[in-house]
Write an enzyme that holds these catalytic residues in place. Structure first.
Site, PDB file in Angstrom:
ATOM      1  N   ILE A 139       0.952  -1.387  -0.090  1.00 46.26           N
ATOM      2  CA  ILE A 139       0.020   0.053  -0.061  1.00 46.26           C
ATOM      3  C   ILE A 139       0.825   1.280  -0.013  1.00 46.26           C
ATOM      4  O   ILE A 139       0.572   2.272  -0.713  1.00 46.26           O
ATOM      5  CB  ILE A 139      -0.981   0.034   1.285  1.00 46.26           C
ATOM      6  CG1 ILE A 139      -1.958  -1.211   1.220  1.00 46.26           C
ATOM      7  CG2 ILE A 139      -1.586   1.331   1.215  1.00 46.26           C
ATOM      8  CD1 ILE A 139      -2.706  -1.307  -0.100  1.00 46.26           C
ATOM      9  N   CYS A 289     -10.041  -2.350   2.989  1.00 42.25           N
ATOM     10  CA  CYS A 289     -10.230  -2.459   1.543  1.00 42.25           C
ATOM     11  C   CYS A 289     -11.664  -3.063   1.453  1.00 42.25           C
ATOM     12  O   CYS A 289     -12.393  -2.206   0.844  1.00 42.25           O
ATOM     13  CB  CYS A 289      -9.182  -3.452   0.890  1.00 42.25           C
ATOM     14  SG  CYS A 289      -9.025  -4.829   1.323  1.00 42.25           S
ATOM     15  N   THR A 319      -2.313 -12.206   0.383  1.00 41.06           N
ATOM     16  CA  THR A 319      -1.588 -10.938   0.891  1.00 41.06           C
ATOM     17  C   THR A 319      -0.346 -11.502   1.489  1.00 41.06           C
ATOM     18  O   THR A 319      -0.027 -12.477   1.823  1.00 41.06           O
ATOM     19  CB  THR A 319      -2.401 -10.033   1.804  1.00 41.06           C
ATOM     20  OG1 THR A 319      -2.534 -10.760   3.047  1.00 41.06           O
ATOM     21  CG2 THR A 319      -3.758  -9.867   1.346  1.00 41.06           C
TER      22      THR A 319
END
Length: 481
Positions: A139, A289, A319
């Site tokens: 991010i 998110c 992830t």
């Protein structure tokens, strides 16, 4: 002339028109801090083909393609006005002009539609606001790309520093390389150089100081000329007010967390509850998110139909929190190989809905499955509505919301019959309604909502940062409420 030749000639003409639009769009952005949009999609720093594709995309949501021959006169009309910092949507201008029956010229109509951004009404250009990224992972690097992209006018947000832990061996070079190239999101759009002597990364002329620290309480940001900055913590290491307050050091004015906040930390979904942020609030969260993906369409449905209860099933890309191969993990199942398995796990997105939509009385439950794709997820939102409706009515409503409502930057809409997850890599919307998959029977509606859990979420974070920094400029024509 044959049909083929006629089609090609038409393409070349539109290509020439799109080419002529680029310097106008660029000059408005650099000199007046005006961002030109087309149905909420920025046309700043885009190519000729991108401009044409964005115009063509309008057919999926508005029913017909929007031509550059139709939008160019509006763009020319903007250059003749005394415009202040703003966002101007050419698609909205063209659509509202089409439905206006007063016989006004394009110039007069445009002047009226954007009057709030001209002359005595215009917003004054503000000094740039310093931004610090605490952490530089998935991010963090996407936030850096977005921040660098938005400094073209010299105003707005300015990425001044990145704080990371010192790693062994060519740390700076490797971090710059990860910013330059990304396996999912492609090449960085611009140039990047490394100033190792001063621990700086220079990206498109932006000098970004790299500060090495593993303890936020040891950093004095004023030593680097940073003042009243917004610090974005994308590590997730601290999530409550006590922990995040460690960042409130000299030079830092506000802290924004890119994970769900705990305790009394406000969880903000831009477009839904960002206007509830108190001016003196120093610590906020941008939620997750998935929360950002489901809350805007949930609000859109609740406002129109009422929602009695709901369940969200998230099919989420894997992830970095998971293991590549089976190994120990603190959480159940997440220790199993991410690229080889579907992994049932928990999600806090459903419970986070109540923070973003406190007036929603419906009970929302949720669960999640991690799957072997590296980016883009889908949320399946199963709702019991307050009244019976039809599939077409729901689709018409969500299409209108994506085009003309205050949620148009959060909700996108697609009718493509063969859309798959990779089609949405790089989407800047919080979620994309898949029209073809939508199911409605009586008072039950099932929405399939795609979202780029990396880039779409990062875009939402930047919108929140723009809002709290005071550089989120108004959009014209104003969306329908």
């Amino acid at each position: 002339m044959t049909a083929t030749e006629d089609s090609f000639t038409n393409w070349k003409t539109r290509e020439e028109i799109a080419e002529s639009m680029i310097p106008i769009i660029g000059k408005l952005h650099r000199e007046r801090d005006v961002t030109v949009l087309l149905h909420s999609r920025s046309l700043v720093n885009t190519s000729v083909v991108s401009i044409l594709k964005t115009h063509r995309f309008a057919r999926q949501i508005a029913g017909e393609e929007l031509s550059v021959t139709e939008t160019l006169p509006f763009l020319h009309a903007l250059t003749a006005l005394d415009l202040g910092p703003s966002q101007i949507d050419l698609g909205m201008l063209a659509a509202t002009y089409r439905s206006d029956d007063r016989g006004l010229s394009v110039a007069d109509f445009t002047a009226e539609a954007v009057a709030g951004a001209t002359g005595a009404n215009k917003t004054e250009r503000r000094e740039s606001r310093d931004v610090v990224l605490y952490g530089f992972g998935r991010i963090g690097r996407l936030l850096a790309r977005l921040l660098i992209e938005k400094t073209g006018s010299g105003n707005g947000l300015r990425l001044r520093a990145i704080v990371v832990r010192q790693a062994a061996g060519q740390d700076l070079v490797k971090r710059a390389s990860l910013l330059r190239r990304d396996s999912i999101h492609g090449q960085f759009q611009g140039t990047i150089t490394v100033d190792e002597a001063n621990s700086r990364i220079i990206a498109n002329g932006n000098e970004i100081q790299v500060i090495y620290s593993d303890d936020p309480t040891t950093v004095d940001y004023t030593a680097y000329g940073i003042k009243d900055a917004i610090l974005i913590d994308n590590t997730g290491r601290w999530r409550d007010r006590e922990g995040l307050s460690k960042h409130l050091r000299p030079g830092i004015g506000k802290v924004v967390l890119t994970a769900p906040g705990k305790g009394d930390v406000p969880n903000i979904v831009h477009g839904v509850n960002h206007d509830t942020i108190k001016p003196d609030e120093q610590i906020i969260s941008c939620a997750s998110c998935t929360t950002n993906a489901i809350v805007p369409p949930l609000k859109a449905m609740a406002d129109e139909y009422g929602v009695l209860r709901g369940h969200v099933e998230t099919v989420h890309s894997f992830t970095n929190d998971q293991n590549l191969l089976d190994n120990y993990h603190n959480s159940d199942r997440r220790g199993r190989s991410a690229p080889l398995n579907m992994v049932i796990t928990e999600t806090g997105a459903a419970s986070a809905v109540t923070k973003a939509l406190p007036d929603l009385q419906a009970k929302i439950t949720g669960s999640s499955i991690r799957v072997p794709v590296p980016d883009v997820s889908i949320a399946i939102l199963n709702l019991q509505l307050g009244r019976a409706t039809s599939r077409q009515e729901v689709l018409d409503h969500l299409r209108d919301v994506s085009l003309t409502s205050p949620l148009r930057r959060q909700i996108d809409f697609i009718t493509a019959p063969d859309a798959v997850s990779s089609d949405f890599i790089g989407s800047r919307h919080a979620s994309i309604v898949d029209a073809g998959a939508t199911k409605v029977e009586g008072d039950n509606a099932i929405l399939y909502l795609w979202y780029d859990n990396e880039f779409g979420y990062s875009s939402q974070v930047i919108r929140v940062v723009q809002h709290v920094s005071g550089v989120e400029y108004p959009t014209y024509p104003a969306p329908a409420v």
